[in-house]
Design a protein around this motif. Structure first.
Motif, PDB file in Angstrom:
ATOM      1  N   GLN A   7      23.331 -14.742  32.378  1.00 54.14           N
ATOM      2  CA  GLN A   7      24.211 -14.262  32.734  1.00 54.14           C
ATOM      3  C   GLN A   7      23.741 -12.756  34.061  1.00 54.14           C
ATOM      4  O   GLN A   7      24.419 -11.865  34.562  1.00 54.14           O
ATOM      5  N   LEU A   8      23.538 -13.737  34.864  1.00 52.45           N
ATOM      6  CA  LEU A   8      23.532 -12.242  36.451  1.00 52.45           C
ATOM      7  C   LEU A   8      24.705 -12.025  36.520  1.00 52.45           C
ATOM      8  O   LEU A   8      25.120 -10.485  37.101  1.00 52.45           O
ATOM      9  N   ALA A   9      25.479 -12.569  36.845  1.00 52.18           N
ATOM     10  CA  ALA A   9      26.435 -12.072  37.663  1.00 52.18           C
ATOM     11  C   ALA A   9      27.234 -11.234  36.871  1.00 52.18           C
ATOM     12  O   ALA A   9      27.917 -10.212  36.763  1.00 52.18           O
ATOM     13  N   PRO A  10      27.216 -11.513  35.229  1.00 49.80           N
ATOM     14  CA  PRO A  10      28.488 -10.752  34.628  1.00 49.80           C
ATOM     15  C   PRO A  10      27.159  -9.399  34.208  1.00 49.80           C
ATOM     16  O   PRO A  10      27.913  -8.401  33.897  1.00 49.80           O
ATOM     17  N   ALA A  11      25.930  -9.189  33.928  1.00 54.63           N
ATOM     18  CA  ALA A  11      25.462  -8.118  34.114  1.00 54.63           C
ATOM     19  C   ALA A  11      25.105  -7.378  35.344  1.00 54.63           C
ATOM     20  O   ALA A  11      25.310  -6.342  35.498  1.00 54.63           O
ATOM     21  N   PHE A  12      25.672  -7.807  36.762  1.00 51.76           N
ATOM     22  CA  PHE A  12      25.789  -6.907  37.592  1.00 51.76           C
ATOM     23  C   PHE A  12      26.987  -6.057  37.981  1.00 51.76           C
ATOM     24  O   PHE A  12      27.142  -5.195  38.047  1.00 51.76           O
ATOM     25  N   ALA A  13      28.271  -7.089  37.493  1.00 48.93           N
ATOM     26  CA  ALA A  13      29.481  -6.839  37.444  1.00 48.93           C
ATOM     27  C   ALA A  13      29.618  -5.664  36.180  1.00 48.93           C
ATOM     28  O   ALA A  13      30.603  -4.377  36.292  1.00 48.93           O
TER      29      ALA A  13
ATOM     30  N   LEU B 167      28.264  -1.573  49.446  1.00 52.42           N
ATOM     31  CA  LEU B 167      29.220  -1.962  49.174  1.00 52.42           C
ATOM     32  C   LEU B 167      30.142  -0.803  47.879  1.00 52.42           C
ATOM     33  O   LEU B 167      30.917  -0.471  48.205  1.00 52.42           O
ATOM     34  N   LEU B 168      29.264  -0.694  46.586  1.00 48.97           N
ATOM     35  CA  LEU B 168      29.549   0.009  45.074  1.00 48.97           C
ATOM     36  C   LEU B 168      29.775   0.781  46.340  1.00 48.97           C
ATOM     37  O   LEU B 168      31.328   1.976  45.386  1.00 48.97           O
ATOM     38  N   PRO B 169      28.929   2.054  46.772  1.00 44.50           N
ATOM     39  CA  PRO B 169      28.991   3.737  46.643  1.00 44.50           C
ATOM     40  C   PRO B 169      29.964   3.910  47.486  1.00 44.50           C
ATOM     41  O   PRO B 169      31.069   4.698  47.986  1.00 44.50           O
TER      42      PRO B 169
ATOM     43  N   PHE C   2      11.235   6.468  48.251  1.00 47.56           N
ATOM     44  CA  PHE C   2       9.893   6.875  48.572  1.00 47.56           C
ATOM     45  C   PHE C   2       9.235   7.598  47.314  1.00 47.56           C
ATOM     46  O   PHE C   2       8.559   8.144  46.754  1.00 47.56           O
ATOM     47  N   ALA C   3      10.641   9.156  46.197  1.00 48.96           N
ATOM     48  CA  ALA C   3       9.960   9.731  45.641  1.00 48.96           C
ATOM     49  C   ALA C   3      10.440   9.377  43.994  1.00 48.96           C
ATOM     50  O   ALA C   3      12.179   8.782  44.512  1.00 48.96           O
ATOM     51  N   PRO C   4       9.917   8.976  43.465  1.00 49.43           N
ATOM     52  CA  PRO C   4      10.629   8.192  42.164  1.00 49.43           C
ATOM     53  C   PRO C   4      11.440   9.488  41.461  1.00 49.43           C
ATOM     54  O   PRO C   4      12.088   8.954  41.062  1.00 49.43           O
ATOM     55  N   GLY C   5      10.868  10.754  41.949  1.00 44.23           N
ATOM     56  CA  GLY C   5      12.147  11.429  41.028  1.00 44.23           C
ATOM     57  C   GLY C   5      13.161  11.421  41.440  1.00 44.23           C
ATOM     58  O   GLY C   5      14.407  11.284  40.810  1.00 44.23           O
ATOM     59  N   ALA C   6      13.848  11.691  43.180  1.00 43.11           N
ATOM     60  CA  ALA C   6      14.908  11.079  43.144  1.00 43.11           C
ATOM     61  C   ALA C   6      15.768   9.622  43.042  1.00 43.11           C
ATOM     62  O   ALA C   6      16.737   9.354  42.369  1.00 43.11           O
ATOM     63  N   ARG C   7      14.731   8.582  42.436  1.00 40.77           N
ATOM     64  CA  ARG C   7      15.197   7.648  42.423  1.00 40.77           C
ATOM     65  C   ARG C   7      15.447   7.878  40.796  1.00 40.77           C
ATOM     66  O   ARG C   7      15.985   6.678  40.591  1.00 40.77           O
ATOM     67  N   SER C   8      14.882   8.615  40.412  1.00 41.08           N
ATOM     68  CA  SER C   8      15.328   8.489  38.714  1.00 41.08           C
ATOM     69  C   SER C   8      16.393   9.783  38.412  1.00 41.08           C
ATOM     70  O   SER C   8      17.389   8.751  38.078  1.00 41.08           O
ATOM     71  N   ALA C   9      17.227   9.501  39.485  1.00 41.43           N
ATOM     72  CA  ALA C   9      18.147  11.205  39.272  1.00 41.43           C
ATOM     73  C   ALA C   9      19.326  10.228  40.286  1.00 41.43           C
ATOM     74  O   ALA C   9      19.849  10.586  41.118  1.00 41.43           O
ATOM     75  N   SER C  10      19.903   9.374  39.502  1.00 45.91           N
ATOM     76  CA  SER C  10      19.694   8.465  40.894  1.00 45.91           C
ATOM     77  C   SER C  10      21.610   7.486  40.367  1.00 45.91           C
ATOM     78  O   SER C  10      21.068   6.681  39.259  1.00 45.91           O
ATOM     79  N   ILE C  11      23.197   7.907  40.716  1.00 47.49           N
ATOM     80  CA  ILE C  11      23.800   6.801  39.825  1.00 47.49           C
ATOM     81  C   ILE C  11      23.483   5.275  39.620  1.00 47.49           C
ATOM     82  O   ILE C  11      23.679   4.800  39.132  1.00 47.49           O
ATOM     83  N   GLN C  12      23.170   4.859  41.002  1.00 45.71           N
ATOM     84  CA  GLN C  12      23.098   3.193  41.587  1.00 45.71           C
ATOM     85  C   GLN C  12      22.157   2.736  40.374  1.00 45.71           C
ATOM     86  O   GLN C  12      22.304   2.295  40.283  1.00 45.71           O
ATOM     87  N   GLN C  13      20.551   3.644  40.157  1.00 47.26           N
ATOM     88  CA  GLN C  13      19.442   3.012  39.446  1.00 47.26           C
ATOM     89  C   GLN C  13      20.300   3.563  37.565  1.00 47.26           C
ATOM     90  O   GLN C  13      19.782   2.204  36.607  1.00 47.26           O
ATOM     91  N   TRP C  14      21.079   4.011  37.721  1.00 43.01           N
ATOM     92  CA  TRP C  14      21.489   4.481  36.259  1.00 43.01           C
ATOM     93  C   TRP C  14      21.954   3.031  36.399  1.00 43.01           C
ATOM     94  O   TRP C  14      22.476   2.424  34.966  1.00 43.01           O
ATOM     95  N   ALA C  15      23.486   2.857  37.166  1.00 37.95           N
ATOM     96  CA  ALA C  15      24.117   1.799  37.033  1.00 37.95           C
ATOM     97  C   ALA C  15      23.198   0.625  36.896  1.00 37.95           C
ATOM     98  O   ALA C  15      23.483  -1.090  36.035  1.00 37.95           O
ATOM     99  N   LEU C  16      21.757   0.605  37.608  1.00 36.18           N
ATOM    100  CA  LEU C  16      21.395  -1.023  37.025  1.00 36.18           C
ATOM    101  C   LEU C  16      20.851  -0.643  35.883  1.00 36.18           C
ATOM    102  O   LEU C  16      20.104  -1.891  36.172  1.00 36.18           O
TER     103      LEU C  16
ATOM    104  N   ALA D 247      29.857   0.549  35.542  1.00 35.20           N
ATOM    105  CA  ALA D 247      29.910   1.584  34.827  1.00 35.20           C
ATOM    106  C   ALA D 247      29.289   2.619  36.104  1.00 35.20           C
ATOM    107  O   ALA D 247      29.231   3.299  35.865  1.00 35.20           O
ATOM    108  N   GLY D 248      28.556   1.845  37.443  1.00 23.22           N
ATOM    109  CA  GLY D 248      28.482   2.825  38.308  1.00 23.22           C
ATOM    110  C   GLY D 248      29.419   3.429  38.688  1.00 23.22           C
ATOM    111  O   GLY D 248      30.007   4.955  39.285  1.00 23.22           O
ATOM    112  N   GLY D 249      30.559   2.379  39.403  1.00 23.72           N
ATOM    113  CA  GLY D 249      31.809   3.014  39.994  1.00 23.72           C
ATOM    114  C   GLY D 249      32.516   3.803  39.001  1.00 23.72           C
ATOM    115  O   GLY D 249      32.974   4.605  39.627  1.00 23.72           O
ATOM    116  N   ILE D 250      32.451   3.504  38.053  1.00 21.91           N
ATOM    117  CA  ILE D 250      32.856   5.221  37.557  1.00 21.91           C
ATOM    118  C   ILE D 250      32.647   6.284  37.857  1.00 21.91           C
ATOM    119  O   ILE D 250      33.411   7.542  38.181  1.00 21.91           O
ATOM    120  N   THR D 251      31.420   6.726  37.159  1.00 26.02           N
ATOM    121  CA  THR D 251      30.721   7.847  37.418  1.00 26.02           C
ATOM    122  C   THR D 251      30.744   8.063  39.566  1.00 26.02           C
ATOM    123  O   THR D 251      31.374   9.129  39.412  1.00 26.02           O
TER     124      THR D 251
END
Length: 238
Positions: A127-133, A59-61, A175-189, A138-142
């Motif tokens: 606090q799951l809902a506000p944490a995900f929001a 949804l977000l991306p 599959f690739a930890p490097g790709a996962r770390s360089a991911s807006i999704q993971q930064w938002a998470l 943060a991720g949506g802005i980026t």
């Protein structure tokens, strides 16, 4: 911000076929959450899985891609942007207004549905809902800043953005930890992970690293869009 540009952009976004997707994607999330609730499968684990697996990964991306490319890409493609560039409006004002509209759309059609879905499935637990929001905002802005920049730079912004979301974040990220770390999704998470004590949310990047990356990438996207838009005006003048 320019109120006239913002109003015209909102009207254009909500009047196109893109608006169907803006409404359809959050509706799918709501239906999924309601179904889980009816089946009595809305425990904390399931809620976190739905919010991450569909909310953050789909949804977000996708909504950020639709909004980010839609607020300025079509105007560049059909040449209407030149009408705006002939006005005595600073180029950074044009970009920041378009970006603000896109962020507002992402907030309404992605962040708010993620918050409501979290409340429906988990209530106030952990606090799951506000944490995900918060993470979604943060991720949506980026995401939006990156996709606005892509729309100014390339006519294939939607394709490039979709490849990033599907290939880099979804496929390689599994599959690739490097790709996962360089991911807006993971930064938002990581923002979400820092705001909820539950063990069902785990980011690959720590918040002290992710937060500066979110800010830096968003700022870089906005600056790049301004610089590129200025070059478009120079070409038109020549």
């Amino acid at each position: 911000m320019n109120a006239t540009i913002a109003m015209i952009t909102f009207r254009a976004m909500l009047g196109r076929r893109r608006a169907v997707l803006l409404f359809a994607l959050p509706l799918l999330l709501a239906v999924l959450a309601a179904l889980m609730r009816v089946l009595d499968a809305s425990d904390l684990d399931t809620a976190a899985a739905v919010l991450h697996g569909f909310g953050f990964a789909v949804l977000l991306p996708l909504l950020a891609l639709i909004a980010g490319t839609g607020v300025i890409g079509p105007e560049i493609d059909d040449g209407q942007i030149m009408y705006v560039l002939t006005k005595p409006i600073p180029r950074h004002t044009v970009v920041l207004t378009k970006l603000a509209v896109a962020i507002a759309l992402v907030t309404v059609f992605a962040v708010v549905p993620i918050l409501l879905t979290g409340l429906l499935m988990a209530g106030g637990t952990a606090q799951l809902a506000p944490a995900f929001a918060a993470g979604a905002l943060a991720g949506g802005i980026t995401y939006t800043a990156v996709f606005v920049a892509l729309a100014v730079i390339s006519r294939n912004a939607a394709v490039i953005g979709l490849l990033y979301v599907l290939v880099w974040e979804s496929l390689l990220g599994n599959f690739a930890p490097g790709a996962r770390s360089a991911s807006i999704q993971q930064w938002a998470l990581s923002v979400t992970d820092a705001l909820t004590p539950t063990s069902y949310v785990h980011a690959s990047v720590d918040l002290p690293v992710a937060a500066p990356l979110l800010v830096a990438v968003a700022a870089a996207g906005a600056v790049l869009a301004v610089v590129r838009l200025r070059s478009l005006s120079v070409v038109a003048a020549e």
